[in-house]
Write an enzyme that holds these catalytic residues in place. Structure first.
Site, mmCIF file in Angstrom:
data_model
loop_
_atom_site.group_PDB
_atom_site.id
_atom_site.type_symbol
_atom_site.label_atom_id
_atom_site.label_comp_id
_atom_site.label_asym_id
_atom_site.label_seq_id
_atom_site.Cartn_x
_atom_site.Cartn_y
_atom_site.Cartn_z
ATOM 1 N N VAL A 33 4.327 -20.377 -13.899
ATOM 2 C CA VAL A 33 4.457 -20.060 -12.428
ATOM 3 C C VAL A 33 4.453 -21.387 -11.730
ATOM 4 C CG1 VAL A 33 3.348 -19.050 -10.220
ATOM 5 C CG2 VAL A 33 3.225 -17.834 -12.511
ATOM 6 N N VAL A 52 9.693 -22.559 8.109
ATOM 7 C CA VAL A 52 8.455 -22.751 8.303
ATOM 8 C C VAL A 52 8.300 -23.476 9.763
ATOM 9 C CG1 VAL A 52 6.313 -24.341 7.747
ATOM 10 C CG2 VAL A 52 7.481 -23.144 6.107
ATOM 11 N N GLY A 152 3.309 -8.982 -9.165
ATOM 12 C CA GLY A 152 4.267 -10.319 -9.137
ATOM 13 C C GLY A 152 5.374 -10.420 -7.795
ATOM 14 N N ILE A 154 6.898 -8.133 -6.299
ATOM 15 C CA ILE A 154 7.043 -6.944 -5.185
ATOM 16 C C ILE A 154 6.117 -7.191 -4.175
ATOM 17 C CG2 ILE A 154 6.806 -4.441 -5.202
ATOM 18 C CD1 ILE A 154 6.658 -4.292 -8.155
ATOM 19 N N GLY A 205 8.181 -11.307 -26.510
ATOM 20 C CA GLY A 205 7.477 -12.094 -25.519
ATOM 21 C C GLY A 205 6.781 -11.373 -24.241
ATOM 22 N N GLU A 208 1.108 -10.556 -25.105
ATOM 23 C CA GLU A 208 0.529 -11.929 -25.888
ATOM 24 C C GLU A 208 0.190 -11.621 -27.296
ATOM 25 O OE1 GLU A 208 -0.458 -14.667 -24.121
ATOM 26 O OE2 GLU A 208 -0.048 -13.636 -22.028
ATOM 27 N N ASP A 219 -6.273 -6.305 -17.339
ATOM 28 C CA ASP A 219 -5.528 -6.683 -16.095
ATOM 29 C C ASP A 219 -5.163 -5.677 -15.426
ATOM 30 O OD1 ASP A 219 -3.276 -8.608 -15.725
ATOM 31 O OD2 ASP A 219 -2.424 -6.989 -15.440
ATOM 32 N N LYS A 223 -6.230 -5.541 -10.988
ATOM 33 C CA LYS A 223 -5.214 -5.158 -9.744
ATOM 34 C C LYS A 223 -5.646 -3.954 -8.937
ATOM 35 C CE LYS A 223 -1.316 -7.600 -12.386
ATOM 36 N NZ LYS A 223 -0.661 -7.494 -13.547
ATOM 37 N N GLY A 325 6.523 -12.584 -14.989
ATOM 38 C CA GLY A 325 7.308 -14.029 -14.879
ATOM 39 C C GLY A 325 7.369 -15.019 -13.939
#
Lengths: 453, 453
Positions: A33, A52, A152, A154, A205, A208, A219, A223, A325
């Site tokens: 990231v 900005v 991610g 969204i 991929g 893990e 995980d 969230k 991703g």
């Protein structure tokens, strides 16, 4: 930054010339990231300046050690530093994409002390110790943004905490873990078993080498805690979330779901429910569940994420997109960077933690759910009566029963219940397993996505 | 408002006590949306106070005339007034849900002059004369929020202008008109013709007695202009939008789409494309199109709305929900009210107009699209060669051809093209219609949702 004429108004909403003094952005972490964040900060410098109202200057990237080959970041390698402490002390905006609890927490707190706004993608930290971060942000009067921590790219947290701020959220159902959705989708489309589907996901991929955090639901639970906190204005930590993973989901379960017009998904479920005292309470849980094919979430394939929200006035909403991703996550991070940086230029701050409702958490045993139960039974008269008697004894009302033969010609009883307290359903299943006429409890899955609470 | 202890911190992100002085909210219009806004402002007063950091006081509701029966608004009838001018002059936040150009525009401008922040659901005004409003907001340093103007309750504008501010949007495909989606969905599911489906929609309240604004695409075009402006940081007005309605869509078109694995939808399409000079340009258009069933928008049924967004880093996102209705729209309005009111309490302002990119608009004739063409042809050798020759002459490459017989046993040729400039496709169809061997051009629809630009 480059090539922009500082004397030209750039239309960020007022007519003055933009600020020429750049805002210093410190990046903590340079993994998948972080690399993309650095790349976007550089490649979109001109557009970001316009949005900005001031140039953004990537002032340093904190890494654990120098000298590692990092491919073509598109940034000056001289920006890399191992002295994260010094870096955060001279930044206006700190982007934390290290992950984990420490040193992320200490660096974020240090950045806030120095007056920097913070953008983080760190779901684990937020779900474990969010209040510490929110309190520090409030104390120092700085922004804390974390859109990338759930689902991610969204845009989800901003809608929940801002767009729906005038409404009352009643339910959030989320497919928030791409790995498990990929695994369950493969099981659904190919008939593969769990282990085989995980191997496929690893080869591509999507999983893990050690898939525990995903397949055991850790995980998703982090969230779920973040989503529930926002949706219900109540502090919820990962430890508050009832969690079951997908390791017990079998190919037979998936087939049974298909026969029911359903698909099996790992859901993060946050519901406003009626508490023991008759007032509002909150249920937050992560478990696999059957979902009718007609539900908007049922069509979410592969590693995509989606979150379905029900609110009193808005009705039914869904947000869909890539859940992970480097580039998608970096997109969410940069949206937050722009928001935090704009506040430095124009004043103001984004909404902080909102925990005023402080609703109690309903324990899982008291949450009303629906069960789908498959029983291998003796093929003789009276079986259904005995089975139905056990449900009745625990006060569980049956919606449908099917008697059929499985592929091996054995008698199978498939029962779908109405909603009942989870403890009553669980006790029913335990007692069914002890009946002489029941050879085995072949499968148990909760059913979600219905309306009958 | 009622029952809140003013000395207790309410957790809006900092630790001070909330502001006791209420913010005055003026409501302009008391139709379906206005009624629900008034109801929510009153029924959720306590929660809104906590979220804003100050109580919101509904200070008046401007209506055209008094005395009409307005059911149970849940508000004091003494709040109703016909003097909108006086009302906006004493408000902190003005909510405009009158619709149309005047008096909405004059009242919004007057409110801004007096320093009030404005929330509007007025797509027609924004699409016709947005820049006047944005410039006034910038001049007077006030907020202008308009989430409810596109796709009702779906949080869409905030994600586009804030969450994705660090990304580059490449395409927006929207089902943004519930009436036409309901009509097309009925045609798809029942085989009904256009007129019959419109009658059904009218009977169920999904279509107006005069459905022109919906079925001719005017409503969708206004929303497309708003979406394109936000997505591409470029001023786009409704007059810039190429617009075709659904009145020409036949039951045969819908059947042909099904045979192609597609569904017909009225799409608002905003694309970043390559302009005549090789630089970026923008295409904004509204027309019916075939969409593959595999596309996320294909499953949007009945009167629901959804907007699909592609961005360079984020990838593919979708936002789904109810596109209209009093309560959903009021939910979006109230989210904006909370944002604007929070800014009055904590300082700062939301993002203003962002039109720095100022990209040129590509005329429809130069936009690359794909066509699906159905021809009733003579049943003799050489037909395909002649037809293919016309496509070739206009430089249009054919992707697939099917020759088959229709239900009446006549020969039908179905051609799907690769992308080509719209003018070339249109000229091809015109010339095909003049061929002796072509009895008639039975149907022409564009095909969207593919990747081959």
């Amino acid at each position: 930054m480059q090539g922009l004429d500082a004397s030209v108004p750039v239309g960020v909403g007022d007519e003055r010339t933009y600020q020429v003094e750049p805002l210093k952005v410190a990046l903590l972490g340079c993994g998948v990231v972080g690399t993309e964040v650095a790349r976007l900060l550089t490649s979109q410098a001109e557009e970001l300046t316009a949005r900005v109202g001031a140039p953004l200057e990537l002032t340093g990237i904190a890494v654990r050690r120098l000298g590692r080959d990092r491919g073509d970041l598109g940034v000056d390698p001289a920006l890399l530093t191992t002295d994260a402490d010094a870096l955060v002390a001279r930044a206006d905006v700190v982007v934390e994409v290290i992950g984990g609890i420490e040193p992320a927490r200490a660096l974020i707190l240090r950045a806030m002390e120095h007056g920097a706004g913070v953008v983080t993608a760190n779901k684990a930290l937020l779900a474990e110790d969010g209040p510490t971060l929110f309190e520090a942000a409030a104390k120092h009067g700085v922004d804390l943004y974390y859109e990338a921590s759930v689902a991610g790219a969204i845009p989800l947290l901003r809608p929940l905490r801002e767009s729906m701020a005038g409404d009352r959220v009643t339910r959030v159902l989320g497919i928030v873990n791409g790995t498990t959705n990929y695994v369950l989708d493969k099981m659904d489309s190919t008939g593969a078993g769990f282990a085989e589907a995980v191997e496929q996901a690893q080869a591509l991929g999507y999983a893990e080498a050690d898939p525990t955090a995903d397949v055991e639901g850790f995980d998703a639970a982090a969230k779920a805690a973040i989503l529930a906190s926002l949706a219900f204005h109540t502090r919820v930590s990962a430890a508050d979330v009832h969690r079951e993973g997908i390791t017990e989901v079998s190919a037979a379960d998936v087939r049974a779901a298909q026969q029911q017009g359903c698909v099996v998904k790992l859901l993060a479920i946050c519901e406003r429910v009626t508490g023991a005292d008759g007032g509002d309470a909150v249920s937050v849980r992560v478990h696999p569940a059957m979902l009718p094919l007609t539900h908007p979430l049922a069509g979410v394939r592969e590693a995509y994420n989606a979150v379905y929200v029900e609110a009193e006035a808005a009705g039914q909403l869904m947000f869909y997109g890539p859940g992970a991703g480097g580039r998608p996550t970096a997109s969410a991070v940069l949206g937050d960077v722009v928001a935090v940086a704009r506040h430095r230029v124009t004043g103001g701050r984004g909404p902080g933690e909102s925990a005023y409702a402080d609703l109690p958490l309903l324990p899982m045993r008291d949450v009303r759910t629906r069960y789908h139960v498959r029983l291998d039974v003796a093929d003789r008269p009276g079986v259904l009566a005995q089975v139905a008697g056990v449900f009745a004894k625990h006060g569980v009302s049956i919606e449908t029963v099917q008697q059929r033969q499985d592929d091996a010609g054995r008698a199978v009883l498939v029962v779908v219940t109405h909603t009942a307290p989870d403890a009553a359903l669980s006790a029913t299943v335990d007692e069914l397993g002890e009946l002489d006429i029941v050879d085995s409890v072949a499968g148990v899955l909760r059913v979600e996505g219905g309306d009958d609470r």
